[in-house]
Write a protein that holds these residues in place. Structure first.
Motif, PDB file in Angstrom:
ATOM      1  N   LEU A 227       0.829  -1.197   0.000  1.00 31.40           N
ATOM      2  CA  LEU A 227       0.000   0.000   0.000  1.00 31.40           C
ATOM      3  C   LEU A 227       0.870   1.257   0.000  1.00 31.40           C
ATOM      4  O   LEU A 227       0.489   2.291  -0.561  1.00 31.40           O
ATOM      5  N   ILE A 228       2.027   1.157   0.646  1.00 30.55           N
ATOM      6  CA  ILE A 228       2.965   2.278   0.729  1.00 30.55           C
ATOM      7  C   ILE A 228       4.381   1.757   0.520  1.00 30.55           C
ATOM      8  O   ILE A 228       4.637   0.544   0.595  1.00 30.55           O
ATOM      9  N   ALA A 229       5.284   2.669   0.257  1.00 27.70           N
ATOM     10  CA  ALA A 229       6.711   2.353   0.165  1.00 27.70           C
ATOM     11  C   ALA A 229       7.470   3.467   0.875  1.00 27.70           C
ATOM     12  O   ALA A 229       6.961   4.582   1.034  1.00 27.70           O
ATOM     13  N   ILE A 230       8.669   3.152   1.321  1.00 30.91           N
ATOM     14  CA  ILE A 230       9.486   4.152   1.994  1.00 30.91           C
ATOM     15  C   ILE A 230      10.019   5.141   0.973  1.00 30.91           C
ATOM     16  O   ILE A 230      10.609   4.760  -0.038  1.00 30.91           O
ATOM     17  N   GLY A 231       9.790   6.423   1.216  1.00 33.28           N
ATOM     18  CA  GLY A 231      10.285   7.466   0.329  1.00 33.28           C
ATOM     19  C   GLY A 231      11.599   8.033   0.835  1.00 33.28           C
ATOM     20  O   GLY A 231      12.205   7.511   1.774  1.00 33.28           O
ATOM     21  N   ARG A 232      12.039   9.099   0.213  1.00 36.10           N
ATOM     22  CA  ARG A 232      13.273   9.752   0.637  1.00 36.10           C
ATOM     23  C   ARG A 232      12.996  10.735   1.762  1.00 36.10           C
ATOM     24  O   ARG A 232      11.967  11.406   1.769  1.00 36.10           O
ATOM     25  N   GLY A 233      13.930  10.818   2.708  1.00 34.49           N
ATOM     26  CA  GLY A 233      13.729  11.718   3.833  1.00 34.49           C
ATOM     27  C   GLY A 233      12.583  11.238   4.710  1.00 34.49           C
ATOM     28  O   GLY A 233      12.336  10.036   4.846  1.00 34.49           O
ATOM     29  N   HIS A 234      11.858  12.178   5.279  1.00 36.88           N
ATOM     30  CA  HIS A 234      10.729  11.835   6.148  1.00 36.88           C
ATOM     31  C   HIS A 234       9.448  11.743   5.322  1.00 36.88           C
ATOM     32  O   HIS A 234       8.478  12.469   5.549  1.00 36.88           O
ATOM     33  N   THR A 235       9.436  10.829   4.353  1.00 43.66           N
ATOM     34  CA  THR A 235       8.259  10.662   3.513  1.00 43.66           C
ATOM     35  C   THR A 235       7.971   9.174   3.300  1.00 43.66           C
ATOM     36  O   THR A 235       8.856   8.325   3.417  1.00 43.66           O
ATOM     37  N   VAL A 236       6.721   8.907   2.986  1.00 41.12           N
ATOM     38  CA  VAL A 236       6.344   7.593   2.456  1.00 41.12           C
ATOM     39  C   VAL A 236       5.633   7.848   1.138  1.00 41.12           C
ATOM     40  O   VAL A 236       5.096   8.941   0.903  1.00 41.12           O
ATOM     41  N   ARG A 237       5.647   6.861   0.275  1.00 38.37           N
ATOM     42  CA  ARG A 237       4.980   6.989  -1.024  1.00 38.37           C
ATOM     43  C   ARG A 237       3.783   6.047  -1.043  1.00 38.37           C
ATOM     44  O   ARG A 237       3.911   4.855  -0.779  1.00 38.37           O
ATOM     45  N   VAL A 238       2.623   6.623  -1.332  1.00 37.14           N
ATOM     46  CA  VAL A 238       1.407   5.823  -1.455  1.00 37.14           C
ATOM     47  C   VAL A 238       1.423   5.144  -2.820  1.00 37.14           C
ATOM     48  O   VAL A 238       1.424   5.807  -3.859  1.00 37.14           O
ATOM     49  N   THR A 239       1.452   3.828  -2.821  1.00 33.33           N
ATOM     50  CA  THR A 239       1.562   3.069  -4.071  1.00 33.33           C
ATOM     51  C   THR A 239       0.242   2.429  -4.503  1.00 33.33           C
ATOM     52  O   THR A 239       0.151   1.882  -5.595  1.00 33.33           O
ATOM     53  N   ALA A 240      -0.757   2.479  -3.633  1.00 35.82           N
ATOM     54  CA  ALA A 240      -2.073   1.915  -3.963  1.00 35.82           C
ATOM     55  C   ALA A 240      -3.130   2.791  -3.299  1.00 35.82           C
ATOM     56  O   ALA A 240      -3.750   2.404  -2.308  1.00 35.82           O
ATOM     57  N   SER A 241      -3.344   3.982  -3.868  1.00 32.92           N
ATOM     58  CA  SER A 241      -4.223   4.958  -3.234  1.00 32.92           C
ATOM     59  C   SER A 241      -5.669   4.482  -3.146  1.00 32.92           C
ATOM     60  O   SER A 241      -6.362   4.748  -2.156  1.00 32.92           O
ATOM     61  N   GLU A 242      -6.143   3.764  -4.181  1.00 27.76           N
ATOM     62  CA  GLU A 242      -7.533   3.297  -4.148  1.00 27.76           C
ATOM     63  C   GLU A 242      -7.742   2.288  -3.026  1.00 27.76           C
ATOM     64  O   GLU A 242      -8.764   2.325  -2.321  1.00 27.76           O
ATOM     65  N   ARG A 243      -6.786   1.381  -2.853  1.00 21.96           N
ATOM     66  CA  ARG A 243      -6.895   0.411  -1.760  1.00 21.96           C
ATOM     67  C   ARG A 243      -6.802   1.103  -0.409  1.00 21.96           C
ATOM     68  O   ARG A 243      -7.489   0.724   0.548  1.00 21.96           O
ATOM     69  N   LEU A 244      -5.968   2.152  -0.324  1.00 21.03           N
ATOM     70  CA  LEU A 244      -5.847   2.885   0.924  1.00 21.03           C
ATOM     71  C   LEU A 244      -7.139   3.644   1.219  1.00 21.03           C
ATOM     72  O   LEU A 244      -7.591   3.705   2.376  1.00 21.03           O
ATOM     73  N   GLU A 245      -7.783   4.198   0.188  1.00 18.08           N
ATOM     74  CA  GLU A 245      -9.072   4.871   0.362  1.00 18.08           C
ATOM     75  C   GLU A 245     -10.122   3.898   0.865  1.00 18.08           C
ATOM     76  O   GLU A 245     -10.921   4.219   1.756  1.00 18.08           O
ATOM     77  N   THR A 246     -10.132   2.705   0.289  1.00 17.91           N
ATOM     78  CA  THR A 246     -11.088   1.681   0.707  1.00 17.91           C
ATOM     79  C   THR A 246     -10.871   1.297   2.163  1.00 17.91           C
ATOM     80  O   THR A 246     -11.822   1.150   2.942  1.00 17.91           O
ATOM     81  N   LEU A 247      -9.618   1.148   2.548  1.00 18.45           N
ATOM     82  CA  LEU A 247      -9.287   0.806   3.927  1.00 18.45           C
ATOM     83  C   LEU A 247      -9.712   1.917   4.874  1.00 18.45           C
ATOM     84  O   LEU A 247     -10.318   1.664   5.921  1.00 18.45           O
ATOM     85  N   ALA A 248      -9.423   3.160   4.525  1.00 18.23           N
ATOM     86  CA  ALA A 248      -9.763   4.298   5.388  1.00 18.23           C
ATOM     87  C   ALA A 248     -11.272   4.435   5.580  1.00 18.23           C
ATOM     88  O   ALA A 248     -11.732   4.856   6.638  1.00 18.23           O
TER      89      ALA A 248
END
Length: 253
Positions: A227-248
């Motif tokens: 659903l997410i991946a580690i980004g650079r610095g203090h960030t994460v990258r959302v890799t599956a926004s639709e699934r994350l929306e469904t979960l939320a």
């Protein structure tokens, strides 16, 4: 430990207040300000922006310092031009509850009360424009569009407070973290999938009503589920926004 020593310890543990105020903004700066389009200033035309610049005082707040103290006289509004801020309420014994986070473009101090209902602390170096309430009221009389925009901002704060009540009252840990990431993604000024997380895990846990361990475990689960991946610095990258929306939304199986 004596009462005197206890009181001294509590005073020292509180964030110290430090505001470094500079000169009033120059009209030319407001015309070229990089966040003007996303702030309340956008409703004032170029021909009138000098009026706003006259009442804006550039302010620098260092990391870990507070610039709004809960319960003090609400004399100013603040427009964040860069940096990240955490908003909190304090208990008499020194404990704090994180109420939210603010970043570039957010306008603070809109409550109609004569006193601030929350405290605000810089998480990193924060730059902001400070407006005295008295002079800002004069501008709102002259520019009705500015008053309407400020009322819209206040309405957004009310909606955010209602969403926070739902988050804390009904949502599971995974739903809370998913909702938090999506909110941060909507506030981000960079690529839409990059979510800046300048706050500590402890602050995240406090805001979400979870333990630090639960927050860390939930983020690890989201990485494993892609659903997410580690980004650079203090960030994460959302890799599956639709699934994350469904979960939320509480619709995930």
């Amino acid at each position: 430990m004596s009462d005197q020593t206890t009181c001294l310890h509590q005073r020292e543990s509180r964030p110290r207040r430090l505001i470094l105020a500079g000169a009033h903004r120059q009209p030319g700066y407001c015309l070229t300000c990089g966040i003007r389009a996303q702030s309340v200033c956008s409703v004032i035309d170029d021909d009138d922006i000098a009026r706003l610049a006259e009442v804006a005082v550039e302010t620098l707040v260092l990391p870990g310092r507070t610039f709004i103290e809960e319960g003090t006289a609400a004399t100013d509004f603040y427009n964040i031009t860069s940096g990240n801020v955490k908003l909190f309420k304090a208990l008499p014994d020194g404990r704090r509850q994180i109420m939210g986070f603010a970043t570039t473009g957010h306008f603070l101090g809109l409550a109609v009360s004569d006193q601030y209902a929350f405290g605000a602390e810089a998480m990193d170096t924060v730059r902001l424009c400070r407006f005295s309430r008295a002079r800002m009221r004069q501008l709102m009389d002259d520019f009705p569009r500015l008053e309407r925009r400020l009322l819209a901002e206040a309405s957004n704060e009310l909606v955010a407070a209602q969403n926070q009540m739902l988050l804390l009252g009904r949502k599971t840990a995974r739903e809370r973290v998913a909702s938090f990431l999506l909110d941060r993604m909507r506030d981000a000024t960079g690529p839409s999938q990059d979510v800046p997380l300048p706050m500590t895990r402890s602050d995240m846990a406090d805001y979400l009503g979870l333990t630090i361990e639960t927050v860390s475990r939930t983020l690890s689960w989201m990485r494993a589920e892609r659903l997410i991946a580690i980004g650079r610095g203090h960030t994460v990258r959302v890799t599956a926004s639709e699934r994350l929306e469904t979960l939320a939304a509480g619709e995930a199986a």
